[in-house]
Design a protein around this motif. Structure first.
Motif, short mmCIF file in Angstrom:
data_model
loop_
_atom_site.label_atom_id
_atom_site.label_comp_id
_atom_site.label_asym_id
_atom_site.label_seq_id
_atom_site.Cartn_x
_atom_site.Cartn_y
_atom_site.Cartn_z
N ASP A 193 0.81 -1.22 0.00
CA ASP A 193 0.00 0.00 0.00
C ASP A 193 0.84 1.27 0.00
O ASP A 193 0.32 2.37 0.07
CB ASP A 193 -0.98 -0.02 1.18
N GLU A 194 2.16 1.11 -0.03
CA GLU A 194 2.99 2.32 -0.07
C GLU A 194 2.98 2.99 -1.44
O GLU A 194 3.41 4.11 -1.60
CB GLU A 194 4.44 2.00 0.34
N VAL A 195 2.57 2.21 -2.44
CA VAL A 195 2.45 2.80 -3.77
C VAL A 195 0.99 2.76 -4.17
O VAL A 195 0.35 1.71 -4.08
CB VAL A 195 3.30 2.01 -4.80
N PRO A 196 0.43 3.90 -4.57
CA PRO A 196 -0.99 3.93 -4.93
C PRO A 196 -1.32 2.87 -5.98
O PRO A 196 -0.47 2.47 -6.76
CB PRO A 196 -1.18 5.33 -5.50
N SER A 197 -2.58 2.46 -5.98
CA SER A 197 -2.92 1.29 -6.79
C SER A 197 -3.04 1.61 -8.28
O SER A 197 -2.86 0.73 -9.10
CB SER A 197 -4.22 0.67 -6.29
N HIS A 198 -3.38 2.85 -8.62
CA HIS A 198 -3.44 3.11 -10.07
C HIS A 198 -2.03 3.43 -10.56
O HIS A 198 -1.72 4.48 -11.05
CB HIS A 198 -4.43 4.22 -10.42
N PHE A 199 -1.20 2.42 -10.37
CA PHE A 199 0.23 2.61 -10.55
C PHE A 199 0.72 2.50 -11.98
O PHE A 199 1.56 3.25 -12.40
CB PHE A 199 0.98 1.55 -9.74
N ASN A 200 0.18 1.52 -12.69
CA ASN A 200 0.86 1.16 -13.93
C ASN A 200 0.35 1.93 -15.14
O ASN A 200 -0.01 1.38 -16.15
CB ASN A 200 0.79 -0.33 -14.17
N GLN A 201 0.27 3.20 -14.95
CA GLN A 201 -0.10 4.09 -16.05
C GLN A 201 1.00 4.03 -17.11
O GLN A 201 2.13 4.42 -16.87
CB GLN A 201 -0.21 5.51 -15.49
N LEU A 202 0.67 3.52 -18.26
CA LEU A 202 1.66 3.41 -19.33
C LEU A 202 1.42 4.45 -20.41
O LEU A 202 0.32 4.97 -20.55
CB LEU A 202 1.60 2.02 -19.98
N ASN A 203 2.48 4.71 -21.14
CA ASN A 203 2.33 5.50 -22.35
C ASN A 203 2.15 4.54 -23.52
O ASN A 203 2.54 3.37 -23.44
CB ASN A 203 3.58 6.34 -22.60
N VAL A 204 1.61 5.08 -24.60
CA VAL A 204 1.38 4.23 -25.77
C VAL A 204 2.67 3.53 -26.21
O VAL A 204 2.68 2.35 -26.51
CB VAL A 204 0.77 5.05 -26.92
N ASP A 205 3.78 4.26 -26.19
CA ASP A 205 4.99 3.61 -26.71
C ASP A 205 5.64 2.66 -25.70
O ASP A 205 6.65 2.04 -26.00
CB ASP A 205 5.98 4.63 -27.30
N ASP A 206 5.06 2.55 -24.50
CA ASP A 206 5.53 1.52 -23.57
C ASP A 206 4.86 0.18 -23.84
O ASP A 206 5.27 -0.85 -23.30
CB ASP A 206 5.20 1.89 -22.11
N ILE A 207 3.79 0.18 -24.60
CA ILE A 207 3.00 -1.04 -24.78
C ILE A 207 3.74 -2.02 -25.68
O ILE A 207 4.14 -1.69 -26.79
CB ILE A 207 1.62 -0.73 -25.41
N ARG A 208 3.98 -3.21 -25.14
CA ARG A 208 4.55 -4.30 -25.91
C ARG A 208 3.49 -5.38 -25.98
O ARG A 208 2.50 -5.32 -25.26
CB ARG A 208 5.81 -4.85 -25.23
N LYS A 209 3.74 -6.40 -26.77
CA LYS A 209 2.75 -7.47 -26.83
C LYS A 209 2.68 -8.20 -25.49
O LYS A 209 3.63 -8.19 -24.71
CB LYS A 209 3.10 -8.44 -27.97
N ASP A 210 1.53 -8.83 -25.26
CA ASP A 210 1.32 -9.69 -24.10
C ASP A 210 1.54 -9.02 -22.75
O ASP A 210 2.21 -9.55 -21.87
CB ASP A 210 2.24 -10.94 -24.19
N PRO A 280 2.15 -4.29 -31.71
CA PRO A 280 1.34 -4.54 -30.52
C PRO A 280 0.00 -3.82 -30.66
O PRO A 280 -0.07 -2.77 -31.28
CB PRO A 280 2.16 -3.94 -29.39
N GLN A 281 -1.05 -4.40 -30.14
CA GLN A 281 -2.30 -3.65 -30.07
C GLN A 281 -2.95 -3.83 -28.72
O GLN A 281 -2.72 -4.80 -28.01
CB GLN A 281 -3.22 -3.99 -31.20
N PHE A 282 -3.76 -2.84 -28.38
CA PHE A 282 -4.32 -2.73 -27.06
C PHE A 282 -5.76 -3.22 -27.10
O PHE A 282 -6.48 -2.93 -28.05
CB PHE A 282 -4.25 -1.26 -26.65
N ALA A 283 -6.16 -3.98 -26.10
CA ALA A 283 -7.54 -4.48 -26.07
C ALA A 283 -8.09 -4.41 -24.65
O ALA A 283 -7.34 -4.44 -23.69
CB ALA A 283 -7.58 -5.92 -26.58
N PHE A 284 -9.37 -4.28 -24.55
CA PHE A 284 -10.01 -4.31 -23.23
C PHE A 284 -11.43 -4.82 -23.38
O PHE A 284 -12.10 -4.60 -24.38
CB PHE A 284 -9.97 -2.94 -22.54
N SER A 285 -11.87 -5.56 -22.33
CA SER A 285 -13.20 -6.16 -22.39
C SER A 285 -14.06 -5.58 -21.27
O SER A 285 -13.67 -4.61 -20.62
CB SER A 285 -13.08 -7.67 -22.26
#
Lengths: 470, 296
Positions: A193-210, A280-285
């Motif tokens: 809990d020392e790091v807030p939970s909405h932590f892994n905010q990525l930029n588009v160019d950080d996105i790799r496959k899988d 890479p492409q981004f998906a969400f359900s």
């Protein structure tokens, strides 16, 4: 399976139709500044702290600009020089302080940082003829993400771990700060809990496959509803399009109707990524969380279009493996066989050799023009593919004329010679989509232009730089 | 997926100074040269003046040896039966002319057992002056990037990959520079800085043949004239000497000629060297073999 179809459809559309006409307007510089404004502010503060003078922020900003813009000095060095120039101690910058990720610059020493492991991988490296292991990945906190290299293999870390790292340093890697965790650094696992939970905010160019559990915000540049039939015969909808932030564009697929409209700024929590055709492409359900953000969270659609086509180094693109609507500036150092006047199988569009397709046998070939070349900017090299339209532009004549010329000369190869005359050894700016496959990195161009350079001005700048150093 | 080797924009000076060769272990592994500044090179892209070409085999089965001069020195470039496109290009090209060459590194042992570097051409094309200027600028930038880092690195007490990366070396460059340092020892970066400065000045019209007079104010004019006189005197003597010796192919020995000039005229050693550098940079004379001078 369904995904394959839809992805193929939208990707083809993008590849063959390219971006709209308003795409390449001027105004790049302004965008660059907008993007860097926030970062600049933290540097200005650093300098102010180190100097303890009454130099105004404006003056410091101007100084930084002179160093970085006019002389092309890297930001880190510029900071040190400025501090030294006004009588401060350059070492005092970032001495053992703990920083939030968004405040980290590319010239830190003795830096402490807390964050959550967004991704981590290991690879073999060769060092003094011996192979050893290192780890690399992304660290995130509530302010952003940073690429990291870990030169030690302990402690074991996995995605989602929260850590505190001390005595780390940073340097610049392709224009961004990169965190280096060396032998002298310490890594300590800390309470979740020392790091807030909405932590892994990525930029588009950080996105790799899988990747999983991704938080990504961006502007919806385009979105389209598509219907498909499941194996059970059920009609369903999905929504696909392009999402963009200040670092680039990415193809997305939403498997649920989130009411997305073109132009919306959204934050997706809990998305994932996969790979299609080397991109890479981004998906969400429906188990993802999608929030609309205020309009001014990101630059306008038009500005994002311009930012995405800023010139990138081929090395950077090759490392990332992909890019939508990107630009490179490089020299054409090879025109490959299979360039010029070619004939395609009417059935499968493959290039035929001696009137025969390797799948469909003897066929009446359809004439086409293309260029397969190699672009090299010294940071990397890629294969560039230019379609008929671009090839005609370069040649200054069309397909019909090319066939006439080849017929007169009784030689198909003369068209390739003409292409070599125009393009070989020339410096060009090429725009299009980058992907990676077994044969390497490839750019499908939708625009190509000869570079015009003011050599005398460039020469003066280099001489200034030499004088500066010596 | 194999990564395509990039074409390094490498000045002849750095390439000629290179003799650290890493041969691939397997037959198909790429070979590399590591330069004194830590560039790990398999392919080179160079644009310069083709000052010499010779078919050392037969008209039916040609093998071309050529020389491509840049403002810092000369690249030896060859092409034979395995480079059919480059070979037919060399056939057509005029001497002198501006040439762009993409080539793979090649090494051979010189007469004295030293490792000599050259390029095996993959692609060759005649280009214009503008392309030559552009290349010179890119090569300068590329070299400056390495030089700045090497200057910083050579001030370190202890060289290690970590310490180099803290200075801003990229991982790969850090590793290569460590190998370079082990092989070459301390590098005299001053001579590289000088060569680059001259190479870049060469593009600017206001610097043409004024190397001596950059900041000398009023005296400048007469110094330019003096310098021009020295240069034309040297050219005259060189032409005489070459004719006298019948050495139009290989030229005359640099040191012998220097001794001769300084003996016969008021020209000093340093004036001689400065003038010859300038004449070479302007393409008026060149080194057909290392240590020899010839007129173009």
């Amino acid at each position: 399976m369904y995904q394959y179809h839809t992805d193929l459809y939208s990707l083809n559309k993008l590849l063959y139709h390219g971006p709209g006409p308003d795409f390449y307007e001027q105004g790049l510089l302004r965008c660059i500044f907008m993007q860097d404004e926030n970062k600049l502010a933290s540097h200005v503060e650093d300098i102010k702290r180190a100097l303890n003078t009454d130099l105004s922020e404006e003056q410091i900003k101007d100084e930084i600009e002179i160093y970085t813009e006019k002389y092309g000095v890297p930001l880190g060095n510029a900071k040190r020089s400025i501090i030294k120039k006004y009588g401060g101690d350059p070492q005092s910058v970032s001495k053992g302080v703990e920083k939030k990720i968004e405040d980290i610059t590319s010239d830190e020493k003795g830096l402490a940082v807390k964050g959550r492991i967004v991704s981590i991988n290991s690879k073999e490296i060769e060092k003094d003829g011996e192979t050893s292991q290192m780890r690399y990945g992304i660290l995130g906190d509530d302010t952003g993400t940073i690429q990291m290299n870990l030169w030690k293999m302990t402690p074991e870390l996995e995605q989602g771990d929260t850590v505190k790292m001390e005595n780390t340093y940073t340097n610049e890697w392709q224009g961004e700060a990169q965190l280096q965790v060396g032998d002298r650094s310490t890594i300590e696992k800390i309470e979740d809990d020392e790091v807030p939970s909405h932590f892994n905010q990525l930029n588009v160019d950080d996105i790799r496959k899988d990747m999983n559990g991704v938080v990504l915000s961006g502007r919806v540049m385009s979105v389209e509803e598509k219907t498909f039939t499941t194996d059970d015969g059920e009609e369903k909808s999905l929504f696909s399009g392009i999402l963009a932030d200040k670092t680039g564009k990415i193809q997305f697929t939403a498997w649920h109707d989130f009411g997305l409209n073109e132009g919306d700024v959204i934050e997706v929590q809990g998305g994932y990524s996969n790979e299609f055709r080397g991109m890479p492409q981004f998906a969400f359900s429906d188990n993802a969380n999608v929030n609309k953000l205020p309009e001014d969270e990101l630059p306008s659609k038009e500005e994002l279009e311009k930012i995405s086509t800023r010139v990138k180094s081929i090395g950077e693109l090759a490392e990332r493996g992909s890019g939508i609507d990107v630009a490179v500036e490089a020299v054409m150092i090879d025109i490959k066989d299979g360039s010029g006047l070619i004939f395609r199988c009417p059935e499968c569009k493959r290039v035929i050799q001696k009137g025969a397709c390797r799948v469909h046998g003897k066929v009446e070939g359809q004439a086409d023009l293309r260029v397969k070349g190699v672009l090299d900017d010294e940071s990397g090299a890629l294969t560039v593919i230019m379609n008929r339209e671009l090839t005609e532009d370069v040649l200054g004549y069309d397909l019909e004329k090319a066939m006439e010329i080849a017929k007169d000369e009784m030689n198909q190869a003369v068209i390739k010679d003409d292409i070599e005359d125009v393009l070989m050894a020339q410096s060009v700016t090429a725009k299009g989509n980058v992907s990676t496959d077994d044969y390497g990195v490839m750019l499908i161009a939708n625009d190509i232009e000869m570079n015009q350079v003011d050599v005398e001005k460039e020469a003066e700048m280099i001489l200034d730089e030499i004088q500066e150093v010596r | 997926m194999t990564r395509r080797e990039v074409g390094w924009r490498l000045f002849a000076q750095e390439f000629m100074d290179t003799d650290l060769y890493l041969e691939g272990e397997e037959e198909r592994d790429p070979n590399y040269l590591i330069t004194p500044l830590g560039a790990k090179v398999n392919r080179v892209f160079v644009v310069g003046t083709m000052t010499e070409k010779e078919n050392v085999k037969s008209p039916e089965d040609p093998f071309w040896n050529t020389r491509i001069t840049d403002p810092t020195g000369m690249h030896f470039v060859s092409a034979g039966q395995y480079q059919p496109e480059a070979t037919s290009q060399f056939q057509q090209m005029e001497i002198p002319s501006f040439a762009a060459v993409v080539g793979k590194i090649n090494v051979y042992e010189g007469d004295d057992g030293d490792l000599m570097t050259s390029l095996r051409a993959e692609n060759v094309k005649n280009v214009g002056e503008n392309e030559r200027d552009l290349w010179t600028l890119k090569a300068a930038k590329s070299t400056i990037r390495r030089l700045k880092l090497v200057d910083k690195a050579q001030e370190l007490d202890e060289l290690s990959k970590d310490s180099l990366m803290e200075l801003g070396f990229k991982e790969e460059h850090a590793e290569n520079f460590l190998k370079a340092h082990e092989h070459y020892g301390e590098v005299n970066t001053e001579s590289y800085w000088n060569a680059i400065e001259n190479a870049v000045k060469f593009i600017l019209p206001e610097y043409e043949s004024k190397d001596l007079t950059v900041e000398t104010g009023e005296e400048g004019e007469s110094e330019i004239e003096d310098f021009e006189k020295i240069k034309s005197e040297i050219m005259e003597l060189l032409e005489e000497k070459i004719e006298e010796k019948g050495a139009s192919e290989h030229g005359v020995d640099f040191n012998d000629f220097k001794a001769y000039v300084t003996e016969e005229t008021d020209i000093s050693d340093s004036e001689f060297e400065e003038a010859v550098d300038d004449l070479r940079a302007n393409g008026e004379l060149y080194e057909p073999v290392l240590g020899n001078l010839n007129t173009i």
